[in-house]
Scaffold this active site. Structure first.
Site, short mmCIF file in Angstrom:
data_model
loop_
_atom_site.label_atom_id
_atom_site.label_comp_id
_atom_site.label_asym_id
_atom_site.label_seq_id
_atom_site.Cartn_x
_atom_site.Cartn_y
_atom_site.Cartn_z
CB SER A 67 -0.96 -0.05 1.20
OG SER A 67 -2.02 0.84 1.01
CG ASP A 126 6.80 5.26 -12.04
OD1 ASP A 126 7.35 4.15 -12.21
OD2 ASP A 126 5.55 5.41 -12.08
CE LYS A 163 -4.92 -2.39 1.26
NZ LYS A 163 -4.99 -1.01 0.77
#
Length: 449
Positions: free
Chosen positions: A301, A312, A326
């Site tokens: 999460s 990224d 998750k």
């Protein structure tokens, strides 16, 4: 030795989810929903529900009051949606709020299980346990006269927690003491530290985030600033292994601390309030120092939000093993003053549009947690061991076989304790080495111009 499960247990800790702060507001978010769906209620299904309800009331072997039956119905409705939507009764709601704030009433002991005994891993700073002089390795035999042997961690935690100001007596067995002794502690407000830090090697820092609480973003900034008081950072390891998640906003704040700009995470759901986007503000607290993020299958999460965003933006190298996967957001919606529901309202996406749900973050460099054994080679003599050898041409310090063996043993100690941190540190040193080389080349070109 402590089992991994035992070491992961923390007094008052529970697995968290990516929780948006708006979910804890006083607004009743169900009002418009009820009005908009009232004309579309499935009447035939409601009649079936009423019949089942009445059959249970009249025919079940034990009498169950109406309020309890309705509560069971609500729980079942939420549990049927997905693994993370749930009904929070008074105790569950209190526990959730305690974990998001990191505060609860208790003794302040991190515990584990060793040989079927509840054992102190560490007393937390400035807590009743620390003030009473409890030490790592102490075995808690009894609590207020009741044996603790054979209890699960959850059962032990439940017994040690209680109202602030209440007293409890622990019977302690300690190495070096012939007989057990008793310690009486008064429960107090305990703040769970979600962030720990230390210097691993000269210029290389380590920050461990165990879960994302309301103050975790600020705590990370303070931890990194404290590390930099000992000298400029050449690199930083952010350890998110076995981090179950927590408050969404805190994960955004952690990413923001290491980015100059750019999207951190965005969410998509059915309602307008679930369409959210978070971006970083200028200011990298490490001034661009290389970063390695460690993850494993226990990283979930909010921890995946941090790893995915830094990956990224190519701001960090992600190492370890695939994360949990998750990628959903739960909103905590109060129903009464002491009850709430935790409802999955959105999926979150990394800056490049990746959904992590049921997939996880794949590390840039795969490093399993393993125990490494060095292969013993034949004993070798170095030039520095030879009688009459010449000194170093620059007057440098000599390193003979004994010196090299000592350095090797220090490296082996790291390998034995945590090979993933060892490998992350090596990567940071490599990144720093080539970054310095690039800076030197650019400086030479600038001078030539």
């Amino acid at each position: 030795m402590f089992t991994p499960k035992a070491l992961a247990s923390l007094i008052g800790a529970a697995a968290l989810t990516a929780l948006p702060l708006m979910g804890l507001s006083e607004v009743d978010p169900t009002e418009n929903l009820v009005q908009s769906t009232s004309s579309r209620l499935p009447l035939e299904d409601l009649r079936s529900f009423a019949k089942v309800f009445e059959q249970i009331r009249q025919g079940y072997i034990e009498e169950v009051d109406d309020r309890t039956l309705l509560e069971y119905a609500i729980k079942g409705m939420l549990q049927g949606l997905d693994p993370h939507s749930s009904y929070l009764d008074r105790d569950s709601f209190d526990d959730l709020q305690a974990n998001t704030t990191g505060e609860f009433a208790g003794l302040g002991i991190e515990v584990g299980i060793e040989n079927d005994h509840i054992t102190v891993v560490t007393p937390m700073d400035d807590t009743p346990a620390a003030r009473a002089g409890l030490k790592a390795g102490d075995i808690i035999l009894r609590l207020s006269g009741k044996s603790m042997k054979g209890l699960s961690l959850d059962e032990a935690v439940e017994r040690m927690r209680g109202p602030k100001g209440s007293s409890v007596t622990l019977t302690i067995a300690r190495k070096g003491y012939k007989e057990p002794f008793e310690v009486t502690l008064k429960r107090d407000t305990v703040r769970v530290r979600s962030v720990r830090s230390r210097i691993l090697d000269e210029g290389y820092g380590y920050v461990r985030i165990s879960q994302f609480q309301l103050g975790t973003g600020d705590d990370v900034v303070k931890a990194v600033n404290k590390l930099q008081e000992k000298g400029a950072l050449k690199g930083l390891i952010i350890d998110l292994r076995n981090n179950p998640g927590g408050v969404l906003q805190s994960s955004v704040e952690v990413v923001d601390a290491f980015l100059e700009e750019g999207l951190v995470v965005y969410t998509e759901g059915r309602t307008e309030s679930s369409q959210l986007s978070y971006s970083a503000e200028p200011g990298d607290i490490t001034a661009g120092a290389p970063i390695v993020v460690l993850i494993n299958d226990g990283s979930a999460s909010a921890a995946e939000i941090v790893a995915g965003a830094l990956q990224d933006h190519r701001r960090a190298v992600v190492m370890g093993t695939d994360s949990f996967g998750k990628g959903s957001v739960q909103t905590v919606i109060p129903i009464t003053s002491d009850r709430a529901i935790k409802l999955t309202t959105a999926l979150y996406f990394t800056p490049n549009g990746r959904s992590i749900q049921a997939q996880g973050i794949t590390p840039d460099i795969l490093v399993e947690r393993v125990k490494i054994t060095r292969l013993e080679g034949p004993a070798r003599t170095t030039e520095a061991d030879l009688a009459g050898h010449l000194g170093n041409g620059n007057g440098g310090e000599e390193r003979n076989a004994a010196d090299r063996k000592k350095a090797m043993e220090e490296r082996e100690d790291w390998l034995d304790r945590d090979n993933q941190i060892f490998e992350a540190l090596n990567v940071l040193k490599g990144l720093n080495l080539y970054a310095n080389r690039d800076r030197e080349l650019r400086a030479k070109v600038a001078r030539a111009d």
